[in-house]
Design a protein around this motif. Structure first.
Motif, PDB file in Angstrom:
ATOM      1  N   HIS A  17       0.831  -1.211   0.000  1.00 29.95           N
ATOM      2  CA  HIS A  17       0.000   0.000   0.000  1.00 29.95           C
ATOM      3  C   HIS A  17       0.865   1.261   0.000  1.00 29.95           C
ATOM      4  O   HIS A  17       2.051   1.236   0.352  1.00 29.95           O
ATOM      5  N   GLY A  18       0.263   2.400  -0.352  1.00 31.54           N
ATOM      6  CA  GLY A  18       0.958   3.680  -0.282  1.00 31.54           C
ATOM      7  C   GLY A  18       1.021   4.210   1.141  1.00 31.54           C
ATOM      8  O   GLY A  18       0.479   3.614   2.081  1.00 31.54           O
ATOM      9  N   VAL A  19       1.661   5.351   1.304  1.00 28.90           N
ATOM     10  CA  VAL A  19       1.890   5.882   2.647  1.00 28.90           C
ATOM     11  C   VAL A  19       0.608   6.451   3.262  1.00 28.90           C
ATOM     12  O   VAL A  19      -0.300   6.912   2.572  1.00 28.90           O
ATOM     13  N   THR A  20       0.578   6.411   4.577  1.00 26.71           N
ATOM     14  CA  THR A  20      -0.434   7.067   5.397  1.00 26.71           C
ATOM     15  C   THR A  20       0.309   8.024   6.319  1.00 26.71           C
ATOM     16  O   THR A  20       1.545   8.074   6.326  1.00 26.71           O
ATOM     17  N   GLU A  49       0.713   6.080  -9.482  1.00 25.88           N
ATOM     18  CA  GLU A  49       1.910   5.972 -10.320  1.00 25.88           C
ATOM     19  C   GLU A  49       2.317   4.520 -10.503  1.00 25.88           C
ATOM     20  O   GLU A  49       2.671   4.086 -11.610  1.00 25.88           O
ATOM     21  N   THR A  50       2.253   3.743  -9.417  1.00 22.59           N
ATOM     22  CA  THR A  50       2.591   2.320  -9.506  1.00 22.59           C
ATOM     23  C   THR A  50       1.610   1.585 -10.407  1.00 22.59           C
ATOM     24  O   THR A  50       2.006   0.740 -11.228  1.00 22.59           O
ATOM     25  N   ALA A  51       0.330   1.891 -10.273  1.00 21.09           N
ATOM     26  CA  ALA A  51      -0.690   1.233 -11.103  1.00 21.09           C
ATOM     27  C   ALA A  51      -0.455   1.503 -12.580  1.00 21.09           C
ATOM     28  O   ALA A  51      -0.557   0.594 -13.423  1.00 21.09           O
ATOM     29  N   GLU A  52      -0.116   2.730 -12.910  1.00 19.39           N
ATOM     30  CA  GLU A  52       0.147   3.071 -14.312  1.00 19.39           C
ATOM     31  C   GLU A  52       1.422   2.387 -14.802  1.00 19.39           C
ATOM     32  O   GLU A  52       1.522   2.027 -15.986  1.00 19.39           O
ATOM     33  N   TRP A  53       2.380   2.209 -13.914  1.00 21.24           N
ATOM     34  CA  TRP A  53       3.602   1.471 -14.245  1.00 21.24           C
ATOM     35  C   TRP A  53       3.278   0.009 -14.569  1.00 21.24           C
ATOM     36  O   TRP A  53       3.937  -0.616 -15.408  1.00 21.24           O
ATOM     37  N   GLU A 187      13.760  -4.662   3.102  1.00 17.65           N
ATOM     38  CA  GLU A 187      13.081  -3.368   3.154  1.00 17.65           C
ATOM     39  C   GLU A 187      12.143  -3.257   1.961  1.00 17.65           C
ATOM     40  O   GLU A 187      12.494  -3.638   0.844  1.00 17.65           O
ATOM     41  N   LEU A 188      10.956  -2.750   2.206  1.00 20.61           N
ATOM     42  CA  LEU A 188       9.968  -2.558   1.139  1.00 20.61           C
ATOM     43  C   LEU A 188       9.477  -1.121   1.154  1.00 20.61           C
ATOM     44  O   LEU A 188       8.988  -0.632   2.170  1.00 20.61           O
ATOM     45  N   ALA A 189       9.589  -0.451   0.027  1.00 18.07           N
ATOM     46  CA  ALA A 189       9.120   0.921  -0.086  1.00 18.07           C
ATOM     47  C   ALA A 189       7.601   0.943  -0.209  1.00 18.07           C
ATOM     48  O   ALA A 189       6.977  -0.025  -0.664  1.00 18.07           O
ATOM     49  N   PRO A 190       6.960   2.046   0.181  1.00 17.23           N
ATOM     50  CA  PRO A 190       5.521   2.176  -0.041  1.00 17.23           C
ATOM     51  C   PRO A 190       5.179   2.070  -1.526  1.00 17.23           C
ATOM     52  O   PRO A 190       5.920   2.557  -2.386  1.00 17.23           O
ATOM     53  N   ALA A 191       4.068   1.422  -1.820  1.00 15.85           N
ATOM     54  CA  ALA A 191       3.593   1.247  -3.201  1.00 15.85           C
ATOM     55  C   ALA A 191       4.629   0.563  -4.084  1.00 15.85           C
ATOM     56  O   ALA A 191       4.675   0.801  -5.294  1.00 15.85           O
ATOM     57  N   SER A 192       5.451  -0.290  -3.484  1.00 19.36           N
ATOM     58  CA  SER A 192       6.442  -1.047  -4.257  1.00 19.36           C
ATOM     59  C   SER A 192       5.831  -2.345  -4.772  1.00 19.36           C
ATOM     60  O   SER A 192       4.770  -2.783  -4.319  1.00 19.36           O
ATOM     61  N   VAL A 193       6.525  -2.966  -5.713  1.00 15.86           N
ATOM     62  CA  VAL A 193       6.041  -4.187  -6.363  1.00 15.86           C
ATOM     63  C   VAL A 193       7.062  -5.303  -6.186  1.00 15.86           C
ATOM     64  O   VAL A 193       8.257  -5.116  -6.438  1.00 15.86           O
ATOM     65  N   PHE A 213      11.881  -7.731  -6.631  1.00 13.18           N
ATOM     66  CA  PHE A 213      11.737  -7.390  -5.216  1.00 13.18           C
ATOM     67  C   PHE A 213      11.822  -5.877  -5.051  1.00 13.18           C
ATOM     68  O   PHE A 213      12.767  -5.244  -5.533  1.00 13.18           O
ATOM     69  N   ASN A 214      10.836  -5.296  -4.392  1.00 11.72           N
ATOM     70  CA  ASN A 214      10.839  -3.871  -4.054  1.00 11.72           C
ATOM     71  C   ASN A 214      11.012  -2.983  -5.292  1.00 11.72           C
ATOM     72  O   ASN A 214      11.720  -1.981  -5.264  1.00 11.72           O
ATOM     73  N   GLY A 215      10.336  -3.337  -6.365  1.00 12.16           N
ATOM     74  CA  GLY A 215      10.399  -2.520  -7.574  1.00 12.16           C
ATOM     75  C   GLY A 215       9.508  -1.303  -7.470  1.00 12.16           C
ATOM     76  O   GLY A 215       8.408  -1.364  -6.919  1.00 12.16           O
TER      77      GLY A 215
END
Length: 229
Positions: A17-20, A49-53, A187-193, A213-215
């Motif tokens: 998920h994205g950031v809160t 942005e991730t969805a469009e990617w 480590e996983l960034a927000p909205a990562s894939v 991982f963490n794309g």
């Protein structure tokens, strides 16, 4: 080790998920029993942005599964709108619960519950938050208990699973044949894939392969302030 037979894998596109507001303030933000904050405007922009990617996958993705926690369901709805696929909620992929630590910053927990925090970070079966949360082992059992039925239900297809840091790390460790302790080194960034493919094998469990991982989309940092777990 025998090589897997060439066949159509079942592929999970795991989206965090994205950031809160809790994410950026480094607050413990758990699952269904927590404060359940929604996405911030920044978080919504990240997920869009991730969805469009991921748009080139639109013709391949047949369905989506989302944790029912608000920030993941909001993220899933954004991705679903871009990819044009339906969303089904599954609580097995919710974040771990943190009990009374919910909503507290890491520094606040370290100040007021230091001994419990140290035990939790060193013992995978230790329940956090005054004994009211979930241990890493219990989350592992919950996630993996649902993973294999999902693979059977969607055999040979690609699906998106919108989830959280801990469940995604659990699935990666499982796919890599790594001990659960490995999640402390990810480590996983927000909205990562993160992408896992599972290749069927006769009379054996599917052969997993970590494809990504963490794309993150080009130009976005693949890290945030590190979590301590």
């Amino acid at each position: 080790m025998a090589l897997p037979e060439p066949s159509q894998p079942t592929t999970l596109v795991l989206v965090r998920h994205g950031v809160t507001a809790h994410t950026t303030e480094r607050r413990f933000s758990g699952g269904l029993a927590g404060h359940n904050p929604g996405l911030s405007e920044e978080g919504r922009a990240q997920v869009k942005e991730t969805a469009e990617w991921l748009l080139p996958l639109a013709g391949q993705v047949g369905s989506m599964i989302s944790s029912p926690v608000l920030r993941t369901r909001e993220s899933a709805d954004i991705v679903a709108d871009v990819l044009g696929v339906p969303v089904v909620e599954d609580p097995a992929f919710a974040e771990m619960d943190f009990g009374v630590w919910e909503g507290m910053t890491f520094d606040e927990v370290a100040e007021h519950h230091r001994s419990e925090l140290e035990e939790w970070l060193g013992q995978l079966d230790r329940v956090p938050g005054g004994g009211l949360g979930e241990s890493f082992r219990s989350v592992e059992e919950r996630v993996l208990g649902r993973l294999h039925p999902v693979l059977e239900e969607h055999e040979g297809n690609t699906l998106v699973v919108v989830s959280h840091v801990t469940p995604i790390k659990v699935m990666v460790a499982h796919a890599m044949g790594a001990p659960l302790e490995a999640l402390f080194r990810m480590e996983l960034a927000p909205a990562s894939v993160t992408v896992l493919s599972f290749y069927p094998q006769p009379d054996r469990a599917p052969h997993p392969s970590l494809r990504m991982f963490n794309g993150v989309p080009p130009g976005r940092p693949a890290f945030l302030e590190p979590r301590p777990w």
